[in-house]
Design an enzyme around this catalytic site. Structure first.
Site, short mmCIF file in Angstrom:
data_model
loop_
_atom_site.label_atom_id
_atom_site.label_comp_id
_atom_site.label_asym_id
_atom_site.label_seq_id
_atom_site.Cartn_x
_atom_site.Cartn_y
_atom_site.Cartn_z
N ARG A 192 41.14 -50.43 9.64
CA ARG A 192 41.70 -50.12 10.96
C ARG A 192 40.63 -50.45 12.00
NH1 ARG A 192 41.29 -44.33 12.07
NH2 ARG A 192 39.81 -45.00 13.64
N TYR B 187 32.47 -41.65 15.12
CA TYR B 187 32.32 -41.50 13.67
C TYR B 187 32.09 -42.79 12.89
CZ TYR B 187 37.36 -42.30 14.21
OH TYR B 187 38.58 -42.81 14.57
N HIS C 237 41.96 -44.65 16.12
CA HIS C 237 43.12 -44.10 15.40
C HIS C 237 44.39 -44.20 16.27
CE1 HIS C 237 45.77 -41.48 13.19
NE2 HIS C 237 45.87 -40.69 14.23
C1 LIG Z 1 51.12 -33.58 8.08
C2 LIG Z 1 50.27 -34.15 9.15
N1 LIG Z 1 49.02 -33.68 9.32
C3 LIG Z 1 48.24 -34.17 10.31
C4 LIG Z 1 48.70 -35.14 11.15
C5 LIG Z 1 47.82 -35.68 12.27
N2 LIG Z 1 47.45 -37.03 11.91
C6 LIG Z 1 48.15 -38.08 12.37
S1 LIG Z 1 47.66 -39.50 11.67
C7 LIG Z 1 46.45 -38.75 10.79
C8 LIG Z 1 45.59 -39.55 9.88
C9 LIG Z 1 46.40 -40.39 8.99
O1 LIG Z 1 45.57 -41.12 8.16
P1 LIG Z 1 46.16 -42.17 7.14
O2 LIG Z 1 47.21 -41.53 6.30
O3 LIG Z 1 45.02 -42.79 6.43
O4 LIG Z 1 46.91 -43.24 8.06
P2 LIG Z 1 46.30 -44.12 9.23
O5 LIG Z 1 46.31 -43.28 10.46
O6 LIG Z 1 44.94 -44.54 8.83
O7 LIG Z 1 47.24 -45.27 9.37
C10 LIG Z 1 46.45 -37.38 11.04
C11 LIG Z 1 45.51 -36.41 10.45
C12 LIG Z 1 50.02 -35.60 10.94
N3 LIG Z 1 50.57 -36.53 11.72
N4 LIG Z 1 50.76 -35.10 9.95
#
Ligand SMILES: Cc1ncc(C[n+]2csc(CCOP(=O)(O)OP(=O)(O)O)c2C)c(N)n1
Lengths: 320, 350
Positions: free
Chosen positions: B256, B269, B260
């Site tokens: 990525r 980070y 975020h």
């Molecule tokens: C159940 C839940 N917990 C926390 C969040 C907040 N949140 C949104 S995206 C994210 C990280 C997601 O990481 P990943 O699964 O690796 O996907 P990426 O964002 O890297 O595409 C978090 C903690 C959420 N949307 N849903």
């Protein structure tokens, strides 16, 4: 010092951690990142071995916190947004709230689950909800929602020192909305005690969280002398403060953002009916969110209670 | 009684197109020049849309937005393998997949502007809405594909999610159900190496995400996620296997490169150096190098594309911004098939 809500909570966490080495913080992005709202900023640097960035799993965060608590630590898990408390509900409702009772007092769960909550920040779905009823409805939990920085610090310290599980919701809309004097010295505000923000004789408005400020705005030029109660703790409810006030004013409005059906207003109305019905001069009014999913930003304002709706409710209650 | 090895497992890594644009001809999937150009064009469109969306957000013309910069090959390579009738459950960062399913750009942007109408797709797009709660939608994909099996449809389903999502219980439940019920489902984990601030080596101590499949008796493979041909090949094979009742976990190893979301600051980070290293593995550059060597690419061809896509997206932005404002009464209309009396009363309250 002058502090906003974020800074006041940060100060409370930091000072309690300094004093009580059994406190541990855990959650998604609470460490290096300092939390997505920066509430835990700097704590990882200060208390390196007591602040944990966890894998992405809310049931894991809260379930492990229960274990930490059972073995003598004081976990303060953060759930990133209220919408993501749902995967942790099983641990909260099936265990955290029941362990004292199940073990006949042998075990208790001194746990504070912190989570930003509520709408008004133009966010994505699941980032604007007000799910307090689920927790208020669950026997064995305490639920706290501060409306201002000063209270946030004192309430959080009490929550941390409380021997039972506390859900501590932080109204994210007012995280940085205003600053006020927050003493650096230690102080507590007891759980279960409402705050009479403004005294009055004509009408009682009961509210909490970010709606305290909106309510004060709504009554600023009112011709009535209105009493405003900030509940601060939603469970246990300060029934004395409510009943005392309504027995004097005879009129009451409850304002909250959570959906109407079985929102806290329902319980307050039932309470008044049971104990103070004969003091009432007018039917109690509710100004709440509707019984719908909180809309995305374009339509969100139509969901929210607002100053107009509060004013209309005042006119209605006063028309009797 | 000896202690002996009773099972051994391998974890495979698939890559077809290297960083210089050379392919392994034995592994190169069957794709003609037109197909390859189409893939390139979709990757370009995804990137230009992503840049435009970030710009709109900075100007206050879009809400919080999750960039997919650097992940275009995972989207396009996998979605290109889908049949029209197959179905997709994305998470929230799959711009390239939505574009591959021909979702109108103005509509997609409308969603990110905070308008529910943006998620109302036509049925034949065969793609589901964004799901914000991380990991939760994989079970829906499981159920959807299970229904395909029960109804004897010859369709398959893909679900996309991130490395962070593999820590949620729902991921493990979906994997287990899928394997036990032998459903036509492909799990595509976009391991972009971060879940907000958490690097994947703190998300899991497993050496790969692919190997998590083994515990469920499922085939798992790690694929170079910045290699559009490897993604295509792995997904194509997985979809075929899925239709025979064998689900697959594909770990697409990518990165990525953006924050975020627009609310995040990744400088807190990770280092610029790390980000720059992944810039060198850019999926579009790689494909361009390959196409150039095969005379499928010329500068004026790409200039044309840039111009065309920019215009197309500007048009879409205009359309999105001139969309009639949604009305208050709509917030009540989709709670149930019919308005309840209670909701009617709330709708009429003003
Ligand atoms: C159940 C839940 N917990 C926390 C969040 C907040 N949140 C949104 S995206 C994210 C990280 C997601 O990481 P990943 O699964 O690796 O996907 P990426 O964002 O890297 O595409 C978090 C903690 C959420 N949307 N849903």
């Amino acid at each position: 010092m002058k502090a906003n809500l974020v800074q006041a909570i940060n100060m409370a966490l930091s000072q309690e951690m300094e004093k009580d080495k059994s406190i541990v913080l855990l959650g998604e992005d609470v460490g290096i990142d300092g939390g997505v709202f920066r509430v835990t900023e700097g704590l990882f640097q200060k208390y390196k071995d007591r602040v944990f960035d966890t894998p992405l799993a809310e049931s894991g965060i809260v379930g492990s916190s229960i274990g930490l608590a059972l073995n003598g630590l004081k976990p303060i898990p953060e759930i990133q947004f209220e919408g993501f408390l749902m995967p942790a509900l099983d641990q909260i409702i099936s265990h955290a709230s029941r362990i004292r009772n199940r073990s006949r007092g042998m075990f208790n769960v001194p746990l504070v689950v912190r989570s930003p909550f509520g709408g008004g920040i133009k966010a994505l779905e699941h980032h604007s909800d007000s799910p307090e009823t689920y927790f208020i409805h669950t026997p064995g939990l305490k639920v706290v929602i501060p409306s201002r920085p000063y209270d946030a610090k004192g309430l959080l310290i009490s929550a941390i020192r409380d021997p039972d599980p506390v859900i501590f919701f932080e109204p994210k809309k007012i995280y940085r909305a205003f600053k006020e004097e927050v003493p650096e010295k230690e102080y507590t505000i007891p759980l279960g005690k409402a705050n009479i923000i403004k005294q009055g004789e004509d009408l009682t408005i009961i509210t909490y969280g970010s709606w305290v400020r909106e309510t004060l705005k709504a009554i600023k030029d009112s011709k009535y002398n209105i009493e405003v109660i900030d509940l601060r703790t939603l469970k246990p409810l300060d029934t004395k403060a409510i009943l005392n006030s309504v027995s004097r004013t005879g009129r009451c409005i409850i304002v909250h953002e959570a959906p109407k059906t079985l929102g806290l207003a329902s319980e307050i109305i039932a309470l008044i009916n049971e104990k103070e019905l004969l003091s009432l001069e007018a039917p109690i009014q509710r100004v709440t969110g509707y019984d719908i999913v909180v809309p995305l930003p374009k339509l969100e304002k139509y969901y929210m209670p607002n100053i107009d709706r509060i004013k209309k409710a005042i006119d209605k209650v006063m028309s009797f | 009684m000896p202690k002996e090895v009773i099972h051994q497992f391998n974890v495979e890594f698939l890559s077809v197109l290297d960083e210089k644009g050379k392919v392994d001809s034995k592994l190169m999937p069957k794709l003609n020049g037109e197909n390859i150009k189409k893939m390139f064009e979709l990757m370009k469109l995804t990137r230009i849309l992503d840049e435009k969306a970030l710009k709109l957000q900075r100007e206050g013309r879009l809400g919080t937005y999750a960039s997919c910069l650097g992940q275009e090959a995972t989207h396009i390579g996998s979605a290109f393998a889908l049949g029209k009738e197959d179905f997709v459950f994305p998470s929230f960062r799959e711009q390239g997949v939505y574009l591959s399913r021909n979702i109108p750009i103005d509509q997609y942007l409308a969603y990110w502007k905070g308008d529910e109408r943006g998620m109302k797709f036509t049925k034949d797009a065969n793609i589901f809405t964004v799901s914000i709660p991380v990991g939760s939608h994989m079970l829906h994909a499981m159920g959807y594909s299970w229904a395909c099996k029960i109804k004897k449809e010859s369709r398959a389903v893909i679900t996309y999610f991130g490395d962070g999502a593999t820590s949620e219980g729902d991921f493990h439940e979906a994997m287990n159900f899928a394997s036990v019920f032998e459903v036509p489902l492909v799990f595509i984990c976009q391991n972009n190496q971060y879940a907000i601030s958490l690097p994947v080596n703190k998300q899991t101590k497993a050496q790969t995400i692919a190997q998590k499949a083994i515990a469920y008796g499922m085939y798992g493979i790690r694929v170079d996620g910045n290699d559009v041909f490897a993604m295509y090949r792995a997904t194509k094979e997985a979809l075929e296997r899925a239709k025979k009742g064998k689900p697959t976990l594909i770990e697409a190893l990518t990165y990525r490169r953006g924050d975020h979301t627009t609310s995040d600051d990744s400088k807190k980070y990770r280092t610029d150096r790390e980000v720059n290293q992944w810039k060198k593995k850019d999926p579009i550059d790689r494909l361009r190098n390959y196409m150039s060597s095969k005379k499928l690419w010329a500068q004026d061809y790409e200039d044309e594309l840039d111009k065309k896509f920019n215009e197309e997206i500007d048009e879409a932005v205009k359309k999105m911004e001139s969309l009639e404002a949604p009305k208050r009464e709509e917030i009540f209309n989709y709670m149930y098939s019919e308005l309840t009396d209670n909701l009617k009363e709330q709708q009429n309250e003003k």
